[in-house]
Design an enzyme around this catalytic site. Sequence first.
Site, PDB file in Angstrom:
ATOM      1  N   LYS A  52     -48.815 -57.479 -32.550  1.00  0.00           N
ATOM      2  CA  LYS A  52     -49.497 -57.532 -33.842  1.00  0.00           C
ATOM      3  C   LYS A  52     -48.941 -56.456 -34.785  1.00  0.00           C
ATOM      4  CE  LYS A  52     -53.491 -59.655 -31.726  1.00  0.00           C
ATOM      5  NZ  LYS A  52     -54.801 -59.557 -31.098  1.00  0.00           N
ATOM      6  N   GLN A  96     -59.151 -55.238 -29.976  1.00  0.00           N
ATOM      7  CA  GLN A  96     -58.502 -56.101 -28.987  1.00  0.00           C
ATOM      8  C   GLN A  96     -59.441 -56.349 -27.804  1.00  0.00           C
ATOM      9  OE1 GLN A  96     -55.319 -57.532 -29.352  1.00  0.00           O
ATOM     10  NE2 GLN A  96     -56.037 -58.700 -27.586  1.00  0.00           N
ATOM     11  N   ASP A 119     -60.430 -61.512 -37.237  1.00  0.00           N
ATOM     12  CA  ASP A 119     -60.421 -62.407 -36.070  1.00  0.00           C
ATOM     13  C   ASP A 119     -61.431 -63.546 -36.247  1.00  0.00           C
ATOM     14  OD1 ASP A 119     -58.513 -61.822 -34.161  1.00  0.00           O
ATOM     15  OD2 ASP A 119     -59.685 -60.218 -33.221  1.00  0.00           O
TER      16      ASP A 119
END
Length: 284
Positions: A52, A96, A119
Amino acid sequence: MALIIDGKKVSSAVKEDVKKSVEELKKQGVNPCLAVIIVGNNPASRTYVNNKKKACEETGIISKEIALDEGTSTEQLLEIIEKLNLDRDVNGILCQLPVPGHIDESKVISAISPDKDVDAFHAVNVGKLLQGVQSFQPCTPAGIIKMLDYYNIGIEGKNCVIIGRSNIVGKPMSMLLLQKNGTVTIAHSKTKNLKEITKTADILVAAVGRANFVTADMVKDGAVVIDVGINRNEDGKLCGDVLFDEVEKKASYITPVPGGVGPMTVSMLLENTVTAAKIQNNLK
Ligand code: NDP
């Protein structure tokens, strides 16, 4: 023989668009920034975070990594998220997953401001998705839609079967396919006669997390097969949920693993970060 859907190629095209948008934003004094929190030393998480960060660098997005010890408590993590929520230089925040077992994952997801939730896991964004008015696209499912669009694969009126009903993949995938007027069926571990259902699929999405789970006898001739799974086979080699060598002979299109859905997930995260920066600065 199926045509291979090249996730790397589509992902590069998305990144090029993101790069242009970032350049435009910079001209207007906005420097899109994504904060990525990682807790502990899970090697898979480390790889995802590094990917990322690299993708941010490629497109001019500032990436800010917050690496925390395995022992970080839920409260400490929530405090850090709150600071990032208030930081005007940070447009997107992601933590994460999975976080270590002692951390309350649902509290973490709820703590991220919906405006920075790139997200799209926060209940507000899930609700918006259900209503079809989402600002942020759920990354993996949105990446799949993008790939289908890129290859001019129509969804409207198609029988779409998703194997898997997770909050991250299966459920949001069903919503996006429904928004595109697909006729959607979701299968899961309690589904009876799975093969009969998957054989009706014009578009079959496998998000099970079991190596080589989807075999050729489960697939209709000419189906489009999307493999979300990231698994290791007995030889330790990366593989998807679909027994590729068998299924590619029957499908019309198929995504490989690696090089299919995976690269798209990261690109959609970048797109969401740009969207967040625009919304927060009242830009279109
Ligand atoms: P989960 O483990 O959260 O969900 C798996 C789903 O598969 C569950 O809904 C489960 O059913 C269902 N399932 C399990 N066994 C069977 C079975 N025998 N028959 C039918 N359904 C079954 O996984 P995720 O959705 O998070 O991820 C799925 C896979 O995709 C993983 O390999 C993951 O690594 C990968 N992944 C890849 C991404 C990418 O970018 N390429 C992004 C996210 C995930 P039930 O609900 O009943 O338990």
